[in-house]
Design an enzyme around this catalytic site. Structure first.
Site, PDB file in Angstrom:
ATOM      1  N   GLU A   8      38.633  41.410  33.889  1.00  0.00           N
ATOM      2  CA  GLU A   8      38.117  41.533  35.259  1.00  0.00           C
ATOM      3  C   GLU A   8      38.446  42.921  35.744  1.00  0.00           C
ATOM      4  OE1 GLU A   8      38.868  40.118  39.706  1.00  0.00           O
ATOM      5  OE2 GLU A   8      38.811  38.397  38.343  1.00  0.00           O
ATOM      6  N   HIS A 165      32.774  36.148  40.476  1.00  0.00           N
ATOM      7  CA  HIS A 165      33.796  36.952  41.148  1.00  0.00           C
ATOM      8  C   HIS A 165      33.590  36.899  42.661  1.00  0.00           C
ATOM      9  CE1 HIS A 165      35.706  40.682  42.609  1.00  0.00           C
ATOM     10  NE2 HIS A 165      36.492  40.598  41.554  1.00  0.00           N
ATOM     11  N   ASP A 290      42.510  43.132  37.077  1.00  0.00           N
ATOM     12  CA  ASP A 290      41.771  43.418  38.310  1.00  0.00           C
ATOM     13  C   ASP A 290      41.901  44.882  38.683  1.00  0.00           C
ATOM     14  OD1 ASP A 290      40.099  43.030  40.460  1.00  0.00           O
ATOM     15  OD2 ASP A 290      41.393  41.615  41.512  1.00  0.00           O
TER      16      ASP A 290
END
Length: 364
Positions: A8, A165, A290
């Site tokens: 991600e 997401h 992230d």
């Protein structure tokens, strides 16, 4: 641990990066965030330091989902996919990519996904929650609507995962829920609160029953869902809601065994991870960071390497689950599966990890 895979990890088109970063950071912070989002090639040194072999790139939120004009949203998807494919082609041993698609038209989304996977080599698709639509962008399109079956059928046929997401709320939702409590908007609470409804809508609409091969991935330790599984399954009363299209013999927990996966992106809590493993098993969890919304790659990596988990669980969560789901052992990435613990140097960041990781979740 060397050889970690993270999935991600955001980028943005250079022409958009700094302006869009202003939605998530202070004026000074937006400059730094914008540069980090635009700089893909410069990530490799930090990946090496953190023991990360592969970073799967995705167009940052809201991406195409934030563009309410269908023509412009599709143009952005095509531009983004062509751009990131060139970056991956230049360094396929370190980068892979999720495709971006506009979800205004399910058939068009399916066609662009097919092009991105078959012609450009994308390993899946990123959907940044609902698709903004309408003249003021306040119409929200959700993919549990039966009209999206064309898209889900293509996902199943291509055999690639969908990473769903969060994104910022529409102005209407913001005014009603967050205007007087702005600090709960976005990543502190709103992202998970909103996206979990969409994920559960997809499950309870029967998407996984009609298309059992679809694999859906979501981050931040599961957007709260793993920790509410008992209550969800207890309260999804078929007698009370006979119109619910989910198979009558299925539970949300069942779908976690066949269709749902989570990542650790932006949630480096040891206790939460242990709870997620207890609820889902380590086979449904993948390490992610992230980046660049989490500052750098080392914090998440040192936390992960210092986890009090068995070595098989570390290898599964840190590498093998993602390698298998994304088929990264195939050309052009050619990653090796089944590496020995010695080859992966389990605990390679251990000395740093123990000193930093011990600060997490320590009792008062």
């Amino acid at each position: 641990m060397k050889g970690k895979i993270i999935l991600e990890e955001a980028f943005n088109l250079p022409r958009l990066a700094e302006d869009e970063a202003k939605k998530y950071a202070s004026v000074h912070g937006a400059v730094l965030l914008g540069k980090a989002l635009a700089d893909i090639d410069g990530r490799i040194a930090a990946m090496d330091e953190a023991g990360i072999e592969m970073q799967v790139l995705s167009l940052t939120s809201p991406g195409c989902q934030g563009v309410s004009d269908p023509v412009e949203a599709h143009k952005m998807a095509v531009e983004s996919n062509n751009y990131v494919a060139e970056k991956v082609r230049a360094n396929p041993s370190r980068f892979a990519a999720f495709a971006a698609v506009s979800m205004h038209d399910p058939k068009q989304a399916a066609h662009e996904l097919s092009r991105a996977v078959i012609e450009l080599g994308c390993v899946g698709v990123i959907l940044n929650d609902f698709q903004s639509s309408g003249p003021d962008g306040n119409v929200m399109l959700f993919y549990d609507n039966p009209s999206y079956d064309t898209f889900w059928a293509t996902v199943e046929e291509l055999d690639v995962p969908v990473y769903i997401h969060p994104r910022l709320a529409t102005t209407t939702i913001f005014d009603q829920l967050y205007r007087d409590r702005k600090w709960l908007h976005a990543s502190a609470w709103g992202f998970a609160n909103q996206l979990s409804v969409h994920i559960l809508g997809i499950a309870t609409s029967g998407v996984f029953d009609r298309f059992p091969g679809v694999q859906l991935v979501f981050g931040h330790m599961g957007e709260h869902i793993p920790f509410d599984l008992w209550r969800l399954d207890h309260k999804l009363d078929r007698d009370r809601f006979p119109e619910m299209r989910m198979a009558k013999n299925k539970t949300i927990r069942d779908y976690f065994a066949t269709n749902l996966h989570i990542t650790t992106s932006g949630n480096f809590s040891t206790r939460s991870l242990q709870g997620a493993i207890a609820e889902l098993s380590s086979s449904r969890i993948m390490f992610s960071i992230d980046y660049p919304y989490e500052d750098g790659l080392m914090e998440g990596s040192t936390w992960f390497d210092a986890l009090p988990l068995s070595q098989p669980d570390l290898v599964a969560i840190g590498r093998e689950n993602a390698l298998r789901l994304l088929k990264l052992d195939r050309p052009p990435h050619n990653m090796k599966s089944g590496l020995t613990l010695k080859e992966l140097e389990i605990g390679g960041l251990g000395d740093v990890g123990r000193s930093i990781g011990s600060a997490f979740d320590s009792p008062p």
